[in-house]
Design an enzyme around this catalytic site. Structure first.
Site, mmCIF file in Angstrom:
data_model
loop_
_atom_site.group_PDB
_atom_site.id
_atom_site.type_symbol
_atom_site.label_atom_id
_atom_site.label_comp_id
_atom_site.label_asym_id
_atom_site.label_seq_id
_atom_site.Cartn_x
_atom_site.Cartn_y
_atom_site.Cartn_z
ATOM 1 N N MET A 231 0.776 -1.161 0.144
ATOM 2 C CA MET A 231 0.131 0.010 0.226
ATOM 3 C C MET A 231 0.884 1.284 0.109
ATOM 4 O O MET A 231 2.033 1.258 0.476
ATOM 5 C CB MET A 231 -0.817 0.056 1.299
ATOM 6 C CG MET A 231 -2.037 -1.044 1.125
ATOM 7 S SD MET A 231 -3.345 -0.944 2.431
ATOM 8 C CE MET A 231 -4.157 0.622 1.826
ATOM 9 N N ASP B 173 -7.904 -0.689 -11.640
ATOM 10 C CA ASP B 173 -7.337 -0.377 -10.148
ATOM 11 C C ASP B 173 -7.918 -1.491 -9.332
ATOM 12 O O ASP B 173 -8.989 -1.935 -9.562
ATOM 13 C CB ASP B 173 -7.920 0.970 -9.826
ATOM 14 C CG ASP B 173 -7.011 1.487 -8.753
ATOM 15 O OD1 ASP B 173 -6.073 1.150 -8.655
ATOM 16 O OD2 ASP B 173 -7.469 2.430 -8.204
ATOM 17 N N GLU B 174 -7.485 -1.628 -8.191
ATOM 18 C CA GLU B 174 -7.677 -2.333 -7.254
ATOM 19 C C GLU B 174 -7.948 -3.909 -7.485
ATOM 20 O O GLU B 174 -8.627 -4.715 -7.491
ATOM 21 C CB GLU B 174 -8.973 -2.109 -6.650
ATOM 22 C CG GLU B 174 -8.725 -0.903 -5.881
ATOM 23 C CD GLU B 174 -7.864 -0.564 -4.826
ATOM 24 O OE1 GLU B 174 -7.424 -1.379 -4.241
ATOM 25 O OE2 GLU B 174 -7.643 0.585 -4.658
ATOM 26 N N CYS C 105 9.559 1.436 4.051
ATOM 27 C CA CYS C 105 9.169 0.943 5.365
ATOM 28 C C CYS C 105 9.861 2.401 6.321
ATOM 29 O O CYS C 105 10.266 3.249 5.519
ATOM 30 C CB CYS C 105 10.002 -0.107 5.924
ATOM 31 S SG CYS C 105 9.710 -0.732 7.656
ATOM 32 N N HIS D 294 10.159 -5.962 9.554
ATOM 33 C CA HIS D 294 9.314 -5.116 10.482
ATOM 34 C C HIS D 294 7.961 -5.941 10.677
ATOM 35 O O HIS D 294 7.307 -5.576 11.470
ATOM 36 C CB HIS D 294 9.239 -3.570 10.397
ATOM 37 C CG HIS D 294 10.527 -3.239 10.791
ATOM 38 N ND1 HIS D 294 11.480 -2.396 9.997
ATOM 39 C CD2 HIS D 294 10.833 -2.595 12.147
ATOM 40 C CE1 HIS D 294 12.359 -2.041 10.746
ATOM 41 N NE2 HIS D 294 12.175 -2.221 11.811
#
Length: 192
Positions: free
Chosen positions: A11, A87-88, A145, A185
């Site tokens: 994302m 999209d998506e 990140c 992470h």
């Protein structure tokens, strides 16, 4: 000869922004792109592709049962289309990804798909799985990140910001529910 492209990422890497830039590039050349987005994702309003930086465009909706080949062929017959922008795409079914390969192979229209590769458990979405298998070109869009490394995983959080390790694969949300992180992470957040 047309091809199918899959632009994937975690994302907040700019997938929708890249889609909207592609649409603009086609329109600037007098060409007619056709934009679709998932009906299930209504974070920014129904029938819109929106980016975090404020760009947006109207879009046709696809549902779980939409026959994309039929819809695109019908719209293309009424008004020629020069590319399809999806999209998506993580929300596509296997059958819908196959239908998009037919748009490329039979209608000779390029299809550019944008979506997440994996869910918050690190598992492939159905649409992403088949796009990774069947697309002609795979393009990873990168984000970072909080530590500065490439983020390739997504953590779902609860209302207190704690990482969640169970639940439905699909829960629509943005920065309020999801954080993109590196693998290290991701594992630390989930205690793995």
């Amino acid at each position: 000869m047309a091809q199918m492209y899959f632009y994937y990422s975690a994302m907040n890497a700019g997938k929708s922004t890249t889609l909207l830039q592609s649409a603009f590039n086609y329109q600037e050349r007098g060409m007619n792109p056709l934009i679709f987005t998932a009906a299930i994702d209504d974070r920014f309003g129904v029938g819109k592709v929106s980016s975090r930086i404020g760009l947006e465009a109207e879009a046709h909706l696809f549902h779980a049962d939409t026959d994309l080949l039929h819809v695109i062929a019908t719209l293309h017959e009424a008004e020629p289309r020069h590319c399809i922008l999806m999209d998506e795409c993580q929300f596509l079914s296997k059958e819908q990804v196959y239908q998009l390969t037919e748009v490329v192979d039979k209608l000779d229209i390029p299809v550019l798909c944008y979506g997440l590769r994996t869910d918050f458990l690190g598992e492939l979405f159905e649409g992403s799985k088949y796009l990774l298998s069947w697309a002609d070109k795979l393009i990873e869009l990168k984000t970072i990140c909080h530590c500065g490394r490439k983020a390739n995983m997504v953590i779902r959080t609860d209302e207190h910001g704690n990482a969640i390790s169970e639940g439905d694969q699909v829960a629509i949300g943005g920065n309020d529910k999801y954080v993109s992180v590196c693998r290290q992470h991701y594992k630390e957040a989930l205690g793995r």
